[in-house]
Design a protein around this motif. Structure first.
Motif, short mmCIF file in Angstrom:
data_model
loop_
_atom_site.label_atom_id
_atom_site.label_comp_id
_atom_site.label_asym_id
_atom_site.label_seq_id
_atom_site.Cartn_x
_atom_site.Cartn_y
_atom_site.Cartn_z
N ILE A 148 -7.55 1.93 -1.48
CA ILE A 148 -7.47 2.97 -0.45
C ILE A 148 -6.17 3.76 -0.59
O ILE A 148 -6.17 5.00 -0.56
N ALA A 149 -5.06 3.06 -0.74
CA ALA A 149 -3.75 3.71 -0.87
C ALA A 149 -3.69 4.57 -2.13
O ALA A 149 -3.15 5.68 -2.12
N GLN A 150 -4.26 4.07 -3.22
CA GLN A 150 -4.23 4.81 -4.49
C GLN A 150 -5.04 6.11 -4.40
O GLN A 150 -4.58 7.16 -4.85
N VAL A 151 -6.21 6.02 -3.82
CA VAL A 151 -7.05 7.23 -3.70
C VAL A 151 -6.38 8.25 -2.79
O VAL A 151 -6.34 9.45 -3.10
N LEU A 152 -5.81 7.79 -1.67
CA LEU A 152 -5.11 8.71 -0.77
C LEU A 152 -3.89 9.33 -1.44
O LEU A 152 -3.60 10.52 -1.27
N GLY A 153 -3.17 8.53 -2.23
CA GLY A 153 -2.01 9.06 -2.94
C GLY A 153 -2.40 10.12 -3.95
O GLY A 153 -1.72 11.14 -4.11
N ALA A 154 -3.52 9.89 -4.65
CA ALA A 154 -4.00 10.86 -5.63
C ALA A 154 -4.44 12.15 -4.96
O ALA A 154 -4.18 13.26 -5.47
N ILE A 155 -5.10 12.04 -3.82
CA ILE A 155 -5.52 13.23 -3.07
C ILE A 155 -4.30 14.01 -2.61
O ILE A 155 -4.25 15.24 -2.70
N ALA A 190 -8.82 6.97 -9.28
CA ALA A 190 -8.06 7.74 -8.28
C ALA A 190 -7.54 9.03 -8.89
O ALA A 190 -7.60 10.10 -8.25
N ARG A 191 -7.02 8.97 -10.12
CA ARG A 191 -6.49 10.15 -10.79
C ARG A 191 -7.58 11.23 -10.94
O ARG A 191 -7.30 12.43 -10.92
N SER A 192 -8.84 10.80 -11.09
CA SER A 192 -9.95 11.75 -11.21
C SER A 192 -10.42 12.25 -9.84
O SER A 192 -10.76 13.42 -9.68
N GLY A 204 3.30 5.77 -5.77
CA GLY A 204 3.16 5.71 -7.22
C GLY A 204 2.01 6.55 -7.73
O GLY A 204 2.13 7.25 -8.74
N THR A 205 0.87 6.50 -7.04
CA THR A 205 -0.28 7.28 -7.48
C THR A 205 -0.05 8.77 -7.22
O THR A 205 -0.46 9.61 -8.02
N PHE A 206 0.62 9.07 -6.13
CA PHE A 206 1.02 10.45 -5.86
C PHE A 206 1.85 10.99 -7.02
O PHE A 206 1.61 12.09 -7.54
N PRO A 240 0.81 -1.23 0.00
CA PRO A 240 0.00 0.00 0.00
C PRO A 240 0.84 1.27 0.00
O PRO A 240 0.49 2.25 -0.66
N ILE A 241 1.96 1.27 0.72
CA ILE A 241 2.83 2.45 0.73
C ILE A 241 3.38 2.71 -0.67
O ILE A 241 3.42 3.86 -1.14
N ALA A 242 3.81 1.65 -1.34
CA ALA A 242 4.31 1.79 -2.71
C ALA A 242 3.22 2.33 -3.63
O ALA A 242 3.48 3.20 -4.47
N GLU A 243 1.99 1.83 -3.48
CA GLU A 243 0.89 2.30 -4.31
C GLU A 243 0.55 3.76 -4.03
O GLU A 243 0.21 4.52 -4.94
#
Length: 237
Positions: A86-93, A189-191, A10-12, A4-7
């Motif tokens: 969850i990790a991806q959405v948080l990273g995108a935010i 997540a990007r959106s 990455g999404t960030f 999850p940390i990696a995701e």
């Protein structure tokens, strides 16, 4: 927690680099405008970088639609799917929030744009809801066909070794086609990140989020089913 940390990271990176290119470089006729090709390569190269940076840890999904497609294909568990999303959405935010801080310091003023996706009157090519939905579903399907194809266990080494590059270049192509249609999501997540952080200046983007969640999941799910049923799975030598 490594995956999850990696995701998250990455999404960030995807949102920070891709959306950052869109709003800081942007479209136009000025000398600093990078336009469609520049924005497309920013998103694609961000994926290439993260594929080799965090791929060995989490597989570099950085996209709930990708994780859903991988899950449907039978390659990940439900618990991993939930933690990844969850990790991806948080990273995108987080990526959108950092962009917000940077852009709010622009001396000449800033309109609040964070690279939000959208469609309809006033948005880039002003395409219809149907056009936007079809593009997002089809583009995500093709994106997942590439991802699931080059990462399957039976893929030859000369193909799997170039997986990150192939996936990144596919995303470049998708953006070249679709930026003027929706801004290109193929990634809920990007959106979500830019729409949520920019809701105060662009509530329309938040109201249109449903399309950028549903359409990519449909496209990803269909691709996942094709691999799960062996239709697109390569046989081991």
């Amino acid at each position: 927690m490594n995956k999850p940390i990696a995701e998250f990271i990455g999404t960030f990176a995807l949102v920070f680099i891709g959306c950052g290119a869109a709003v800081i470089g942007g479209m136009g006729a000025g000398p600093t405008a990078i336009n469609v090709l520049g924005i497309a390569f920013a998103f694609g190269l961000a994926i290439v970088a993260m594929a080799y940076g965090i791929g060995p840890v989490s597989g570099c999904h950085v996209n709930p639609a990708v994780s859903f497609g991988v899950f449907v294909a039978g390659r990940m568990s439900m618990s991993d799917l939930i933690s990844y999303v969850i990790a991806q959405v948080l990273g995108a935010i987080a990526g959108a929030a950092v962009l917000y801080v940077i852009l709010s310091g622009k001396a000449s003023g800033w309109t609040g744009g964070l690279g939000q996706d959208g469609w309809g009157p006033g948005y880039l090519g002003e395409y219809s809801t149907l056009s936007a939905f079809v593009f997002e579903a089809v583009a995500t399907f093709l994106f997942l066909v590439c991802i699931l194809g080059v990462t399957q266990d039976s893929a030859p080494p000369h193909i799997s070794g170039l997986a990150g590059l192939a996936i990144g270049l596919t995303l470049v192509g998708i953006h070249i086609v679709g930026i003027n249609v929706t801004g290109v999501s193929v990634n809920p997540a990007r959106s979500i990140g830019p729409a949520l952080i920019g809701i105060g200046t662009n509530p329309t983007a938040f109201a249109q989020l449903w399309l950028f969640i549903i359409a990519p999941l449909i496209g990803a799910g269909i691709a996942g089913l094709l691999f799960a049923n062996g239709i697109l799975s390569a046989k081991k030598a």
